[in-house]
Design a protein around this motif. Structure first.
Motif, PDB file in Angstrom:
ATOM      1  N   THR A  79      -7.615   3.752  -4.820  1.00  0.00           N
ATOM      2  CA  THR A  79      -7.086   4.965  -4.215  1.00  0.00           C
ATOM      3  C   THR A  79      -7.423   6.197  -5.048  1.00  0.00           C
ATOM      4  OG1 THR A  79      -5.015   6.157  -3.806  1.00  0.00           O
ATOM      5  CG2 THR A  79      -4.843   4.207  -5.146  1.00  0.00           C
ATOM      6  N   ARG A 123       9.234  13.744  -3.470  1.00  0.00           N
ATOM      7  CA  ARG A 123       8.375  13.169  -4.512  1.00  0.00           C
ATOM      8  C   ARG A 123       8.301  14.097  -5.708  1.00  0.00           C
ATOM      9  NH1 ARG A 123       3.270  10.664  -1.097  1.00  0.00           N
ATOM     10  NH2 ARG A 123       4.509   9.935   0.663  1.00  0.00           N
ATOM     11  N   THR A 132       6.933  17.951   8.830  1.00  0.00           N
ATOM     12  CA  THR A 132       7.667  17.836   7.557  1.00  0.00           C
ATOM     13  C   THR A 132       6.756  18.139   6.366  1.00  0.00           C
ATOM     14  OG1 THR A 132       7.146  15.477   7.596  1.00  0.00           O
ATOM     15  CG2 THR A 132       9.333  16.111   8.413  1.00  0.00           C
ATOM     16  N   TYR A 181       3.316   2.479  -7.099  1.00  0.00           N
ATOM     17  CA  TYR A 181       2.204   1.907  -6.316  1.00  0.00           C
ATOM     18  C   TYR A 181       0.862   2.318  -6.924  1.00  0.00           C
ATOM     19  CZ  TYR A 181      -1.569   2.480  -2.985  1.00  0.00           C
ATOM     20  OH  TYR A 181      -2.813   2.514  -2.425  1.00  0.00           O
ATOM     21  N   HIS A 182       0.697   3.647  -7.144  1.00  0.00           N
ATOM     22  CA  HIS A 182      -0.577   4.127  -7.686  1.00  0.00           C
ATOM     23  C   HIS A 182      -0.820   3.550  -9.085  1.00  0.00           C
ATOM     24  CE1 HIS A 182      -0.110   7.276  -4.493  1.00  0.00           C
ATOM     25  NE2 HIS A 182      -1.412   7.097  -4.409  1.00  0.00           N
ATOM     26  N   VAL A 198       0.308  11.088   5.951  1.00  0.00           N
ATOM     27  CA  VAL A 198       0.800  12.408   6.346  1.00  0.00           C
ATOM     28  C   VAL A 198       0.239  12.904   7.685  1.00  0.00           C
ATOM     29  CG1 VAL A 198      -0.873  13.628   4.854  1.00  0.00           C
ATOM     30  CG2 VAL A 198       1.226  14.762   5.535  1.00  0.00           C
ATOM     31  N   GLY A 212      -5.600   8.486  -5.518  1.00  0.00           N
ATOM     32  CA  GLY A 212      -4.384   8.818  -6.253  1.00  0.00           C
ATOM     33  C   GLY A 212      -4.362   8.260  -7.669  1.00  0.00           C
ATOM     34  N   GLU A 271       5.537  15.647  -7.695  1.00  0.00           N
ATOM     35  CA  GLU A 271       4.089  15.855  -7.661  1.00  0.00           C
ATOM     36  C   GLU A 271       3.815  17.351  -7.763  1.00  0.00           C
ATOM     37  OE1 GLU A 271       2.723  14.557  -3.756  1.00  0.00           O
ATOM     38  OE2 GLU A 271       4.152  15.838  -2.737  1.00  0.00           O
ATOM     39  N   PRO A 300       0.773  -1.247   0.000  1.00  0.00           N
ATOM     40  CA  PRO A 300       0.000   0.000   0.000  1.00  0.00           C
ATOM     41  C   PRO A 300       0.803   1.295   0.000  1.00  0.00           C
ATOM     42  CG  PRO A 300       0.235  -0.787   2.245  1.00  0.00           C
ATOM     43  CD  PRO A 300       1.031  -1.721   1.377  1.00  0.00           C
TER      44      PRO A 300
END
Ligand code: USQ
Length: 384
Positions: A146, A328, A255, A183-184, A240, A148, A330, A102
């Motif tokens: 997801t 990342r 963070t 993953y996505h 997060v 995402g 994004e 995941p």
């Protein structure tokens, strides 16, 4: 009516609370799990906030407390014979599929992790499809997808499908998908696998497009540490908001990756359980891939950080946020307007994120403060 509920990945962050919840409703529950999360936590040294009893001990404790039996089988759904035998013997009415790797960061560590994610997520889903076809095509498959999968397009995100008019003709397609991690990408591919077999074999499938989940409490676990679910705050398996709450307790600046304008649809773990209930009670039809967007509120990373800071400071913690270079790739400022009408129609009553909710979770985390390992908080996995 009592349902027979098979939970693939039932030892995980969502799988275990789902098993308890379904068992407490009087349903017959079988968990299958291959201990991937426990093994990966040990391999990458990213332990959960507190120790989790073995699955065997967890179900023994539940039996002692509530006199309800949860069946377990330790095994890998990528082993087709194993899965087929389990499904054949248990005869589930519904199968909840959480047994995928995941984590987006995990899938981006390197070739070994990318290969594992691809194989595990796709072969596992393919095996499930064949096991259902082989045993009972009317078994309702609820697969965790997801949000995402949609990415962050510059148009409103619909619930699964998009009507297109092209050169004067109309058609409805799956809403365009644009993954932000390997993953996505596998979540898009498993949706495609299911959609294909829905069309050719007439499977009944619900695909839950879930956003990042936060929280620690469900009715079954709230007063009982032995029943708590795994709570990760590391960069690989922690989501997060859970990470921010642990950081606040540890006295580490929150963070925020990059500009912090990354916006997602979030939900409390309580609502994951409620959505699963609603999906079980209102199954998809034969030959239907029903897609439901599963989140209750949208927040940017900055907005989440500000909420945690306000709550943490109100209980005497001294919390601030810090912008760190985004590991990342994004968009950090973007349009985001996803629809979530499906679950509203089915009757979902959301548990919204409030200062009270954050404070309650912070208080629980404070009890485990001396177990926090600050070494595993900063991100190390880079997308590029
Ligand atoms: N982020 C930070 N700081 C952190 C951690 C994350 O700014 O310390 C940012 C990320 O860059 C991202 C956002 O917060 O923009 C959400 O990150 P996340 O780690 O909470 O969520 P994500 O990696 O997308 O994955 C999680 C679950 C995954 C699920 C997904 C839903 O691990 O299983 O599918 O949430 S969604 O995000 O809608 O795709």
């Amino acid at each position: 009516m009592v349902k027979r509920v098979l939970i693939l990945g039932g030892d995980g962050f969502l799988g275990w609370p789902t098993a308890l919840h379904q068992s407490s409703k009087g349903n017959e529950v079988l968990i299958i799990d291959n201990y991937f999360r426990r093994n990966a936590s040990a391999e990458y040294k990213v332990h959960t906030l507190y120790e989790i009893p073995s699955l065997n001990d967890r179900v023994k404790f539940w039996k002692k407390l509530k006199n309800r039996q949860i069946l377990i089988e330790i095994g890998d759904i990528c082993d087709y014979e194993f899965l087929l035998n389990s499904v054949r013997n248990f005869k589930p009415d519904v199968i909840i599929h959480y047994a995928e790797q995941p984590s987006a960061p995990y899938s981006m560590i390197g070739h070994k992790e990318a290969t594992f994610t691809l194989k595990n997520n796709l072969i596992g889903t393919l095996n499930l499809i064949f096991a259902v076809k082989e045993t009972n095509i009317n078994t309702h498959i609820i697969k965790l997808g997801t949000m995402g999968e949609y990415g962050t397009p510059n148009i409103d995100i619909e619930e699964g499908y998009l009507k297109i008019q092209h050169n004067g003709r109309n058609e409805e397609f799956l809403f365009p998908r644009q993954a932000g991690s390997l993953y996505h990408t596998t979540k898009i591919q498993d949706t495609d696998l299911l959609y294909f077999y829905v069309r050719v074999w007439g499977l009944k499938v619900t695909d839950l497009m879930q956003g990042p989940v936060y929280g620690l409490f469900t009715d079954e676990m709230e007063d009982c540490d032995e029943l708590l679910t795994a709570f990760n705050y590391d960069e690989i398996f922690g989501t997060v908001l859970n990470r921010f709450m642990v950081q606040a307790v540890a006295g580490v600046p929150l963070t925020v990756y990059g500009k912090g304008g990354q916006t997602r649809g979030y939900l409390n773990i309580l609502d994951t359980l409620n959505c699963i209930d609603l999906a079980i009670q209102n199954p998809a039809n034969s030959s239907e891939l029903r897609i439901l967007n599963q989140f209750t509120q949208t927040f940017s990373v900055n907005a989440l950080a500000d909420l945690v800071i306000e709550a943490a400071n109100s209980i005497g913690l001294n919390t601030k946020k810090e912008t760190i270079v985004n590991p990342r790739k994004e968009m950090e400022n973007h349009y985001y307007n996803p629809s979530a009408k499906g679950f509203k129609k089915l009757g979902l009553k959301p548990n919204f994120l409030t200062q009270e909710v954050i404070c309650k979770i912070l208080q629980k985390i404070i009890r485990f403060k001396n177990k926090i390992n600050v070494e595993i908080i900063q991100p190390k996995t880079k997308w590029t």
